[in-house]
Write a protein that holds these residues in place. Structure first.
Motif, PDB file in Angstrom:
ATOM      1  N   ASP A  18      -7.308  -6.134  10.014  1.00 10.22           N
ATOM      2  CA  ASP A  18      -6.162  -6.497  10.840  1.00 10.22           C
ATOM      3  C   ASP A  18      -5.877  -5.487  11.951  1.00 10.22           C
ATOM      4  O   ASP A  18      -4.898  -5.618  12.673  1.00 10.22           O
ATOM      5  N   GLY A  19      -6.720  -4.476  12.075  1.00 12.57           N
ATOM      6  CA  GLY A  19      -6.564  -3.507  13.152  1.00 12.57           C
ATOM      7  C   GLY A  19      -5.567  -2.397  12.885  1.00 12.57           C
ATOM      8  O   GLY A  19      -5.405  -1.508  13.705  1.00 12.57           O
ATOM      9  N   VAL A  20      -4.900  -2.430  11.742  1.00 12.50           N
ATOM     10  CA  VAL A  20      -3.883  -1.422  11.455  1.00 12.50           C
ATOM     11  C   VAL A  20      -4.482  -0.019  11.430  1.00 12.50           C
ATOM     12  O   VAL A  20      -3.946   0.910  12.035  1.00 12.50           O
ATOM     13  N   LEU A  21      -5.608   0.147  10.757  1.00 18.49           N
ATOM     14  CA  LEU A  21      -6.205   1.488  10.692  1.00 18.49           C
ATOM     15  C   LEU A  21      -6.821   1.912  12.017  1.00 18.49           C
ATOM     16  O   LEU A  21      -6.876   3.109  12.307  1.00 18.49           O
ATOM     17  N   ASP A  22      -7.251   0.965  12.838  1.00 20.35           N
ATOM     18  CA  ASP A  22      -7.759   1.324  14.165  1.00 20.35           C
ATOM     19  C   ASP A  22      -6.632   1.957  14.978  1.00 20.35           C
ATOM     20  O   ASP A  22      -6.821   2.985  15.622  1.00 20.35           O
ATOM     21  N   GLY A  23      -5.470   1.339  14.926  1.00 21.64           N
ATOM     22  CA  GLY A  23      -4.303   1.896  15.619  1.00 21.64           C
ATOM     23  C   GLY A  23      -3.865   3.226  15.030  1.00 21.64           C
ATOM     24  O   GLY A  23      -3.439   4.129  15.742  1.00 21.64           O
ATOM     25  N   PHE A  24      -3.970   3.347  13.715  1.00 20.27           N
ATOM     26  CA  PHE A  24      -3.615   4.593  13.029  1.00 20.27           C
ATOM     27  C   PHE A  24      -4.530   5.714  13.508  1.00 20.27           C
ATOM     28  O   PHE A  24      -4.072   6.809  13.848  1.00 20.27           O
TER      29      PHE A  24
ATOM     30  N   GLY B 107     -10.968   1.193   2.499  1.00 19.37           N
ATOM     31  CA  GLY B 107     -11.486  -0.071   1.987  1.00 19.37           C
ATOM     32  C   GLY B 107     -10.481  -1.194   2.132  1.00 19.37           C
ATOM     33  O   GLY B 107     -10.836  -2.318   2.495  1.00 19.37           O
ATOM     34  N   PHE B 108      -9.231  -0.900   1.859  1.00 20.45           N
ATOM     35  CA  PHE B 108      -8.159  -1.891   2.014  1.00 20.45           C
ATOM     36  C   PHE B 108      -8.076  -2.341   3.470  1.00 20.45           C
ATOM     37  O   PHE B 108      -8.006  -3.540   3.760  1.00 20.45           O
ATOM     38  N   GLY B 109      -8.104  -1.366   4.385  1.00 22.52           N
ATOM     39  CA  GLY B 109      -8.042  -1.690   5.805  1.00 22.52           C
ATOM     40  C   GLY B 109      -9.244  -2.500   6.266  1.00 22.52           C
ATOM     41  O   GLY B 109      -9.113  -3.436   7.050  1.00 22.52           O
TER      42      GLY B 109
ATOM     43  N   GLY C 103      -7.765   6.281 -10.234  1.00 23.17           N
ATOM     44  CA  GLY C 103      -8.102   7.217 -11.306  1.00 23.17           C
ATOM     45  C   GLY C 103      -7.578   8.604 -10.954  1.00 23.17           C
ATOM     46  O   GLY C 103      -6.404   8.770 -10.663  1.00 23.17           O
ATOM     47  N   ARG C 104      -8.461   9.575 -10.942  1.00 23.92           N
ATOM     48  CA  ARG C 104      -8.058  10.945 -10.618  1.00 23.92           C
ATOM     49  C   ARG C 104      -7.520  10.987  -9.186  1.00 23.92           C
ATOM     50  O   ARG C 104      -8.194  10.548  -8.258  1.00 23.92           O
ATOM     51  N   GLU C 105      -6.327  11.495  -9.014  1.00 25.18           N
ATOM     52  CA  GLU C 105      -5.635  11.471  -7.724  1.00 25.18           C
ATOM     53  C   GLU C 105      -6.143  12.559  -6.791  1.00 25.18           C
ATOM     54  O   GLU C 105      -5.582  13.646  -6.722  1.00 25.18           O
ATOM     55  N   THR C 106      -7.204  12.222  -6.065  1.00 25.73           N
ATOM     56  CA  THR C 106      -7.694  13.140  -5.050  1.00 25.73           C
ATOM     57  C   THR C 106      -7.485  12.496  -3.683  1.00 25.73           C
ATOM     58  O   THR C 106      -7.488  11.267  -3.544  1.00 25.73           O
ATOM     59  N   TYR C 107      -7.316  13.349  -2.693  1.00 22.56           N
ATOM     60  CA  TYR C 107      -7.131  12.872  -1.329  1.00 22.56           C
ATOM     61  C   TYR C 107      -8.327  12.034  -0.891  1.00 22.56           C
ATOM     62  O   TYR C 107      -8.172  10.975  -0.287  1.00 22.56           O
ATOM     63  N   GLU C 108      -9.508  12.486  -1.241  1.00 22.15           N
ATOM     64  CA  GLU C 108     -10.729  11.778  -0.864  1.00 22.15           C
ATOM     65  C   GLU C 108     -10.748  10.358  -1.449  1.00 22.15           C
ATOM     66  O   GLU C 108     -11.055   9.387  -0.749  1.00 22.15           O
ATOM     67  N   ARG C 109     -10.417  10.222  -2.721  1.00 22.02           N
ATOM     68  CA  ARG C 109     -10.398   8.890  -3.356  1.00 22.02           C
ATOM     69  C   ARG C 109      -9.331   7.991  -2.745  1.00 22.02           C
ATOM     70  O   ARG C 109      -9.562   6.805  -2.521  1.00 22.02           O
ATOM     71  N   VAL C 110      -8.168   8.553  -2.509  1.00 20.41           N
ATOM     72  CA  VAL C 110      -7.077   7.757  -1.934  1.00 20.41           C
ATOM     73  C   VAL C 110      -7.438   7.299  -0.519  1.00 20.41           C
ATOM     74  O   VAL C 110      -7.232   6.140  -0.162  1.00 20.41           O
ATOM     75  N   CYS C 111      -8.003   8.193   0.277  1.00 22.62           N
ATOM     76  CA  CYS C 111      -8.418   7.809   1.629  1.00 22.62           C
ATOM     77  C   CYS C 111      -9.486   6.721   1.588  1.00 22.62           C
ATOM     78  O   CYS C 111      -9.444   5.781   2.392  1.00 22.62           O
ATOM     79  N   SER C 112     -10.415   6.828   0.666  1.00 22.23           N
ATOM     80  CA  SER C 112     -11.446   5.796   0.525  1.00 22.23           C
ATOM     81  C   SER C 112     -10.826   4.451   0.157  1.00 22.23           C
ATOM     82  O   SER C 112     -11.225   3.409   0.678  1.00 22.23           O
ATOM     83  N   PHE C 113      -9.834   4.482  -0.723  1.00 13.97           N
ATOM     84  CA  PHE C 113      -9.144   3.257  -1.128  1.00 13.97           C
ATOM     85  C   PHE C 113      -8.420   2.637   0.067  1.00 13.97           C
ATOM     86  O   PHE C 113      -8.525   1.436   0.322  1.00 13.97           O
TER      87      PHE C 113
ATOM     88  N   MET D 110       0.837  -1.200   0.000  1.00  9.54           N
ATOM     89  CA  MET D 110       0.000   0.000   0.000  1.00  9.54           C
ATOM     90  C   MET D 110       0.874   1.253   0.000  1.00  9.54           C
ATOM     91  O   MET D 110       0.655   2.163  -0.795  1.00  9.54           O
ATOM     92  N   THR D 111       1.855   1.305   0.881  1.00 11.52           N
ATOM     93  CA  THR D 111       2.666   2.520   0.980  1.00 11.52           C
ATOM     94  C   THR D 111       3.675   2.649  -0.154  1.00 11.52           C
ATOM     95  O   THR D 111       3.881   3.746  -0.673  1.00 11.52           O
ATOM     96  N   ASP D 112       4.289   1.549  -0.552  1.00 16.60           N
ATOM     97  CA  ASP D 112       5.365   1.610  -1.547  1.00 16.60           C
ATOM     98  C   ASP D 112       4.881   1.643  -2.991  1.00 16.60           C
ATOM     99  O   ASP D 112       5.575   2.156  -3.865  1.00 16.60           O
ATOM    100  N   THR D 113       3.709   1.094  -3.251  1.00 16.70           N
ATOM    101  CA  THR D 113       3.202   1.025  -4.619  1.00 16.70           C
ATOM    102  C   THR D 113       1.956   1.879  -4.809  1.00 16.70           C
ATOM    103  O   THR D 113       1.938   2.794  -5.628  1.00 16.70           O
ATOM    104  N   VAL D 114       0.919   1.591  -4.048  1.00 10.36           N
ATOM    105  CA  VAL D 114      -0.357   2.286  -4.234  1.00 10.36           C
ATOM    106  C   VAL D 114      -0.212   3.777  -3.943  1.00 10.36           C
ATOM    107  O   VAL D 114      -0.585   4.610  -4.771  1.00 10.36           O
ATOM    108  N   LEU D 115       0.332   4.120  -2.799  1.00 11.64           N
ATOM    109  CA  LEU D 115       0.423   5.534  -2.442  1.00 11.64           C
ATOM    110  C   LEU D 115       1.539   6.259  -3.183  1.00 11.64           C
ATOM    111  O   LEU D 115       1.543   7.485  -3.241  1.00 11.64           O
ATOM    112  N   ALA D 116       2.441   5.519  -3.795  1.00 11.25           N
ATOM    113  CA  ALA D 116       3.476   6.147  -4.621  1.00 11.25           C
ATOM    114  C   ALA D 116       2.919   6.550  -5.985  1.00 11.25           C
ATOM    115  O   ALA D 116       3.352   7.548  -6.569  1.00 11.25           O
ATOM    116  N   CYS D 117       1.961   5.787  -6.496  1.00 12.00           N
ATOM    117  CA  CYS D 117       1.322   6.052  -7.805  1.00 12.00           C
ATOM    118  C   CYS D 117      -0.174   5.823  -7.682  1.00 12.00           C
ATOM    119  O   CYS D 117      -0.732   4.912  -8.314  1.00 12.00           O
TER     120      CYS D 117
END
Length: 118
Positions: A40-46, A33-35, A20-30, A7-14
């Motif tokens: 796995d609780g990663v986003l809860d801790g985040f 959804g991944f979380g 599609g259109r690189e908006t903060y809202e779309r990326v956060c939704s992605f 997620m951090t090295d590939t998805v958030l890099a590109c």
């Protein structure tokens, strides 16, 4: 490569390749959804970690709003209007998520900010 590292090295890099259109809202939704799919609780801790780090009387209700408050302090609107703002917010999300993942163990539980990784 672990899923969150992907997620951090590939998805958030590109992110445009994935949302599609690189908006903060779309990326956060992605990311949300991944979380949710990983469950796995990663986003809860985040969320908790950002709430601790950004509390100034009251903390934003979501991790995405907390990150925007870090990038654009004093700004109350959560809508970004320029591609440069989206790019800056997405870069900050990536940086803070990488920072958080450095403190997450294999089970998805996060350590407190001051703890060293095991």
């Amino acid at each position: 490569m672990q899923p969150w590292e992907y997620m951090t090295d590939t998805v958030l890099a590109c992110p445009g390749m994935f949302v599609g259109r690189e908006t903060y809202e779309r990326v956060c939704s992605f990311v949300e959804g991944f979380g949710t799919a990983r469950d796995d609780g990663v986003l809860d801790g985040f969320r908790s970690r950002l709430g601790e780090k950004t509390a100034h009387g009251s903390s934003p209700p979501t991790w995405s709003a907390a990150l925007l408050a870090e990038v654009f302090p004093g700004r109350h609107a959560t809508t970004l209007h320029h591609p440069e703002e989206d790019a800056r917010a997405i870069a900050h999300l990536r940086t803070r998520l990488v920072e958080h993942l450095a403190h997450v163990d294999a089970s998805g539980r996060s350590e407190t900010w001051g703890d060293a990784p095991s």
